[in-house]
Design a protein around this motif. Structure first.
Motif, PDB file in Angstrom:
ATOM      1  N   VAL A  25       0.868  -1.206   0.092  1.00  0.00           N
ATOM      2  CA  VAL A  25      -0.006   0.121  -0.013  1.00  0.00           C
ATOM      3  C   VAL A  25       0.866   1.215   0.144  1.00  0.00           C
ATOM      4  CG1 VAL A  25      -1.783   1.364   1.371  1.00  0.00           C
ATOM      5  CG2 VAL A  25      -2.062  -1.050   1.303  1.00  0.00           C
ATOM      6  N   ALA A  26       1.937   1.186   0.629  1.00  0.00           N
ATOM      7  CA  ALA A  26       2.787   2.403   0.803  1.00  0.00           C
ATOM      8  C   ALA A  26       3.389   2.829  -0.562  1.00  0.00           C
ATOM      9  CB  ALA A  26       3.736   2.031   1.924  1.00  0.00           C
ATOM     10  N   ALA A  27       3.798   1.603  -1.035  1.00  0.00           N
ATOM     11  CA  ALA A  27       4.543   1.730  -2.498  1.00  0.00           C
ATOM     12  C   ALA A  27       3.595   2.385  -3.469  1.00  0.00           C
ATOM     13  CB  ALA A  27       5.032   0.360  -2.923  1.00  0.00           C
ATOM     14  N   ALA A  28       2.299   1.848  -3.439  1.00  0.00           N
ATOM     15  CA  ALA A  28       1.256   2.372  -4.441  1.00  0.00           C
ATOM     16  C   ALA A  28       1.023   3.899  -4.316  1.00  0.00           C
ATOM     17  CB  ALA A  28      -0.186   1.417  -4.163  1.00  0.00           C
ATOM     18  N   VAL A  29       0.947   4.105  -2.745  1.00  0.00           N
ATOM     19  CA  VAL A  29       0.718   5.555  -2.738  1.00  0.00           C
ATOM     20  C   VAL A  29       1.906   6.379  -3.265  1.00  0.00           C
ATOM     21  CG1 VAL A  29       0.550   7.405  -0.718  1.00  0.00           C
ATOM     22  CG2 VAL A  29      -0.853   5.080  -0.693  1.00  0.00           C
ATOM     23  N   VAL A  30       2.892   5.871  -3.001  1.00  0.00           N
ATOM     24  CA  VAL A  30       4.185   6.965  -3.530  1.00  0.00           C
ATOM     25  C   VAL A  30       4.253   7.040  -4.943  1.00  0.00           C
ATOM     26  CG1 VAL A  30       6.728   6.967  -3.402  1.00  0.00           C
ATOM     27  CG2 VAL A  30       5.586   6.375  -1.411  1.00  0.00           C
ATOM     28  N   THR A  31       3.969   5.745  -5.537  1.00  0.00           N
ATOM     29  CA  THR A  31       3.902   5.891  -7.135  1.00  0.00           C
ATOM     30  C   THR A  31       2.763   6.828  -7.435  1.00  0.00           C
ATOM     31  OG1 THR A  31       4.591   3.653  -7.064  1.00  0.00           O
ATOM     32  CG2 THR A  31       3.754   4.401  -9.216  1.00  0.00           C
ATOM     33  N   ARG A  32       1.597   6.706  -6.916  1.00  0.00           N
ATOM     34  CA  ARG A  32       0.531   7.624  -7.311  1.00  0.00           C
ATOM     35  C   ARG A  32       0.979   9.150  -7.257  1.00  0.00           C
ATOM     36  NH1 ARG A  32      -5.276   6.263  -5.097  1.00  0.00           N
ATOM     37  NH2 ARG A  32      -4.691   4.327  -6.605  1.00  0.00           N
ATOM     38  N   ARG A  33       1.575   9.369  -6.009  1.00  0.00           N
ATOM     39  CA  ARG A  33       2.033  10.742  -5.559  1.00  0.00           C
ATOM     40  C   ARG A  33       3.116  11.429  -6.767  1.00  0.00           C
ATOM     41  NH1 ARG A  33       2.489  11.465   0.868  1.00  0.00           N
ATOM     42  NH2 ARG A  33       0.261  11.435   1.352  1.00  0.00           N
ATOM     43  N   ARG A  34       3.914  10.403  -6.996  1.00  0.00           N
ATOM     44  CA  ARG A  34       5.039  10.706  -8.079  1.00  0.00           C
ATOM     45  C   ARG A  34       4.408  10.995  -9.361  1.00  0.00           C
ATOM     46  NH1 ARG A  34      10.055   6.673  -6.500  1.00  0.00           N
ATOM     47  NH2 ARG A  34      10.603   7.610  -4.606  1.00  0.00           N
ATOM     48  N   ALA A  35       3.184  10.303  -9.847  1.00  0.00           N
ATOM     49  CA  ALA A  35       2.451  10.570 -10.978  1.00  0.00           C
ATOM     50  C   ALA A  35       1.901  11.723 -11.185  1.00  0.00           C
ATOM     51  CB  ALA A  35       1.788   9.136 -11.184  1.00  0.00           C
ATOM     52  N   ALA A  36       1.180  11.955 -10.087  1.00  0.00           N
ATOM     53  CA  ALA A  36       0.400  13.281 -10.118  1.00  0.00           C
ATOM     54  C   ALA A  36       1.129  14.405  -9.841  1.00  0.00           C
ATOM     55  CB  ALA A  36      -0.527  13.348  -8.820  1.00  0.00           C
ATOM     56  N   ALA A  37       2.530  14.658  -9.331  1.00  0.00           N
ATOM     57  CA  ALA A  37       3.322  15.725  -9.322  1.00  0.00           C
ATOM     58  C   ALA A  37       3.552  16.604 -10.428  1.00  0.00           C
ATOM     59  CB  ALA A  37       4.657  15.169  -8.692  1.00  0.00           C
ATOM     60  N   PRO A  38       3.966  15.852 -11.869  1.00  0.00           N
ATOM     61  CA  PRO A  38       4.157  16.672 -12.930  1.00  0.00           C
ATOM     62  C   PRO A  38       2.932  17.520 -13.542  1.00  0.00           C
ATOM     63  CG  PRO A  38       5.112  14.463 -13.096  1.00  0.00           C
ATOM     64  CD  PRO A  38       4.137  14.630 -11.985  1.00  0.00           C
ATOM     65  N   THR A  39       1.749  16.919 -13.168  1.00  0.00           N
ATOM     66  CA  THR A  39       0.670  17.688 -13.725  1.00  0.00           C
ATOM     67  C   THR A  39       0.450  18.761 -12.861  1.00  0.00           C
ATOM     68  OG1 THR A  39      -0.815  16.521 -12.443  1.00  0.00           O
ATOM     69  CG2 THR A  39      -0.470  15.483 -14.628  1.00  0.00           C
ATOM     70  N   ALA A  40       0.749  19.090 -11.983  1.00  0.00           N
ATOM     71  CA  ALA A  40       0.388  20.291 -11.221  1.00  0.00           C
ATOM     72  C   ALA A  40       1.525  21.492 -11.724  1.00  0.00           C
ATOM     73  CB  ALA A  40       0.590  20.014  -9.653  1.00  0.00           C
ATOM     74  N   LYS A  41       0.839  22.873 -11.945  1.00  0.00           N
ATOM     75  CA  LYS A  41       1.759  23.746 -12.304  1.00  0.00           C
ATOM     76  C   LYS A  41       2.105  24.333 -11.205  1.00  0.00           C
ATOM     77  CE  LYS A  41      -1.172  24.671 -16.565  1.00  0.00           C
ATOM     78  NZ  LYS A  41      -2.076  25.833 -17.203  1.00  0.00           N
ATOM     79  N   PRO A  42       3.515  24.455 -11.508  1.00  0.00           N
ATOM     80  CA  PRO A  42       4.176  25.161 -10.039  1.00  0.00           C
ATOM     81  C   PRO A  42       4.048  26.620 -10.202  1.00  0.00           C
ATOM     82  CG  PRO A  42       5.851  24.733 -11.963  1.00  0.00           C
ATOM     83  CD  PRO A  42       4.610  24.227 -12.568  1.00  0.00           C
ATOM     84  N   LYS A  43       3.993  27.259  -9.024  1.00  0.00           N
ATOM     85  CA  LYS A  43       3.419  28.657  -8.908  1.00  0.00           C
ATOM     86  C   LYS A  43       4.823  29.564  -9.366  1.00  0.00           C
ATOM     87  CE  LYS A  43      -0.097  28.467  -5.478  1.00  0.00           C
ATOM     88  NZ  LYS A  43      -0.574  28.828  -4.336  1.00  0.00           N
ATOM     89  N   ALA A  44       4.548  30.744 -10.080  1.00  0.00           N
ATOM     90  CA  ALA A  44       5.879  31.460 -10.513  1.00  0.00           C
ATOM     91  C   ALA A  44       6.220  32.260  -9.304  1.00  0.00           C
ATOM     92  CB  ALA A  44       5.480  32.283 -11.637  1.00  0.00           C
ATOM     93  N   ALA A  45       7.528  31.954  -9.011  1.00  0.00           N
ATOM     94  CA  ALA A  45       8.219  32.714  -8.003  1.00  0.00           C
ATOM     95  C   ALA A  45       8.200  34.091  -8.296  1.00  0.00           C
ATOM     96  CB  ALA A  45       9.349  31.860  -7.673  1.00  0.00           C
ATOM     97  N   ARG A  46       7.831  34.914  -7.462  1.00  0.00           N
ATOM     98  CA  ARG A  46       8.026  36.453  -7.487  1.00  0.00           C
ATOM     99  C   ARG A  46       9.421  36.689  -7.714  1.00  0.00           C
ATOM    100  NH1 ARG A  46       4.707  40.618  -3.876  1.00  0.00           N
ATOM    101  NH2 ARG A  46       3.209  39.532  -5.006  1.00  0.00           N
ATOM    102  N   PRO A  47       9.971  37.368  -8.691  1.00  0.00           N
ATOM    103  CA  PRO A  47      11.442  37.659  -8.587  1.00  0.00           C
ATOM    104  C   PRO A  47      11.827  38.712  -7.312  1.00  0.00           C
ATOM    105  CG  PRO A  47      10.563  38.783 -10.333  1.00  0.00           C
ATOM    106  CD  PRO A  47       9.442  38.003  -9.984  1.00  0.00           C
ATOM    107  N   LYS A  48      12.794  38.379  -6.951  1.00  0.00           N
ATOM    108  CA  LYS A  48      12.949  38.992  -5.966  1.00  0.00           C
ATOM    109  C   LYS A  48      14.534  40.220  -6.484  1.00  0.00           C
ATOM    110  CE  LYS A  48      12.990  35.587  -2.347  1.00  0.00           C
ATOM    111  NZ  LYS A  48      13.831  34.723  -1.363  1.00  0.00           N
TER     112      LYS A  48
END
Length: 415
Positions: A25-48
């Motif tokens: 179960v733990a391996a399946a959860v980790v795999t699912r999180r890794r698969a879903a991570a690329p689809t999320a658009k990272p927020k543009a960091a405000r340039p300092k």
């Protein structure tokens, strides 16, 4: 030796299975999180925004300490002898100014100013009546040069007089008298007789503007466009220049900006103005004008009335009302002047008759006499109405409103 079938081994098997399931179960959860991570658009960091680093203050170079001398060595003074002072350079003397001969400045030749022409008010009447003289006087001179006149010549003389607006009555009188006297006269004699006839018609009436002790009132009348308000302004300027205190009553309450025009002339001449709102009763303005002139100790009140057609009976009755108000408050007006345009010709005779019936005109102001080729209207008014022409306008400036001089007028036409 146990065979592995006891209760203890059963519990061990169950524990191992649970551990394996948890790992799966733990391996399946980790795999699912890794698969879903690329689809999320990272927020543009405000340039300092980096602040520029503060400027470093320049550091003084470290002073080098002299190394200790080895024992037995001579000590050398490392100090540098100061350079001897440099003598200041002697001051440089400025060269003496060289005396030069002053430049000779050539003076510009004197500026020749153009001759200034005399203002129109100073020109003789003969020049200002040039148009009337050209069409009236010169035609008579050409006609009389023939000497003995034929019947056709007398008809031509009659035509010249009528075209100059002398009028039918005056023309018949002039031609009849000349025919009776000019049988053997030469051209110069004919002109002299014509001059005498014109002076006889104009007469020797008193043409001075009348005044009296205390407040004098001049009532000014006429149709629109004759120069009535301008004549009032010129009269005010002339009388004020003579040392009299003048008040103007703006009783022309119907014409747009008539009071404004009067105020402009008052400011120029030094007179005072009494006025009401546009459309007010003209007789009320005349009444207030009389009261104001008395209160201010004025010498002369000039009442401007509305221009009106002499054929409008109701308007002429209103003019009579103004005269009655003035007469009730200060006595009969010293002058009732009718302003006539010299270019209107015989229509001026009809105007003069109508105004005389309404307000008893005492004198004529003939304007624009310099702009007409028909100066005979002066003779016609005098012959048919018996009203003296007291003033003539022969130009635009204030000085061009002159007292009428019959002899100068006749000489300007035929002299």
């Amino acid at each position: 030796m146990p065979d592995g079938t006891g209760p203890g081994f059963a519990l061990l098997y169950i524990l191992i299975v649970l551990v394996l399931l948890g790992a799966i179960v733990a391996a399946a959860v980790v795999t699912r999180r890794r698969a879903a991570a690329p689809t999320a658009k990272p927020k543009a960091a405000r340039p300092k925004v980096r602040k520029p680093p503060p400027r470093a203050k320049p550091k003084a170079p470290p002073s080098k300490k002299p190394k200790p001398s080895p024992p037995g060595a001579k000590t050398v003074d490392a100090r540098v002898d100061a350079a001897p002072p440099v003598d200041a350079a002697p001051p440089v003397e400025a060269p003496a100014p060289v005396a030069t001969a002053p430049e000779r400045v050539e003076q510009a030749p004197p500026l020749e100013l153009p001759e200034i022409e005399a203002p129109p008010g100073l020109r003789p009447l003969r020049e200002r009546l040039a148009r009337a003289r050209g069409s009236f006087g010169e035609a008579l001179v050409r006609l009389f040069r023939k000497g003995s006149l034929t019947d056709a010549d007398w008809e031509d003389l009659e035509a010249v007089l009528l075209q100059a607006d002398v009028g039918v009555v005056a023309t018949r009188r002039i031609v009849g008298d000349l025919q009776a006297k000019a049988k053997d006269a030469d051209p110069e004699g004919l002109l002299a007789m014509l001059r005498s006839e014109l002076l006889a018609i104009l007469g020797d009436q008193d043409r001075a503007l009348r005044t009296r002790d205390g407040l004098s009132v001049w009532l000014i009348t006429g149709v629109n466009g004759t120069g009535k308000t301008t004549t009032i302004g010129k009269l005010a300027l002339r009388e004020h220049s003579g040392g009299r205190r003048v008040v103007l009553a703006a009783a022309d309450t119907f014409r747009a900006a008539a009071d404004t025009q009067l105020e402009l002339w008052a400011a120029r001449s030094g007179a005072e103005v009494v006025k009401h709102a546009p459309g007010a009763d003209p007789a009320a303005v005349a009444y207030d004008g009389v009261q104001a002139a008395k209160a201010r100790g004025a010498d002369l009140l000039i009442v401007d009335t509305a221009g009106r057609l002499h054929t409008k009976r109701n308007l002429m009755d209103e003019l009579s009302k103004i005269r009655r108000v003035v007469e009730r408050e200060s006595g009969p007006p010293s002058e009732v002047l009718l302003v006539l345009d010299a270019t209107t010709g015989q229509n001026g005779i009809a105007q003069a008759r109508a105004f005389t019936e309404a307000v008893d005109v005492t004198g004529i102001v003939l304007t624009k006499l310099d702009g007409t080729a028909k100066g005979g209207i002066v003779i016609a008014v005098q012959q048919e109405l018996g009203i003296p022409v007291k003033l003539v306008g022969v130009g635009e400036s204030a000085e061009d409103l002159e007292p009428f001089d019959p002899a100068a007028f006749v000489d300007a036409l035929v002299g």
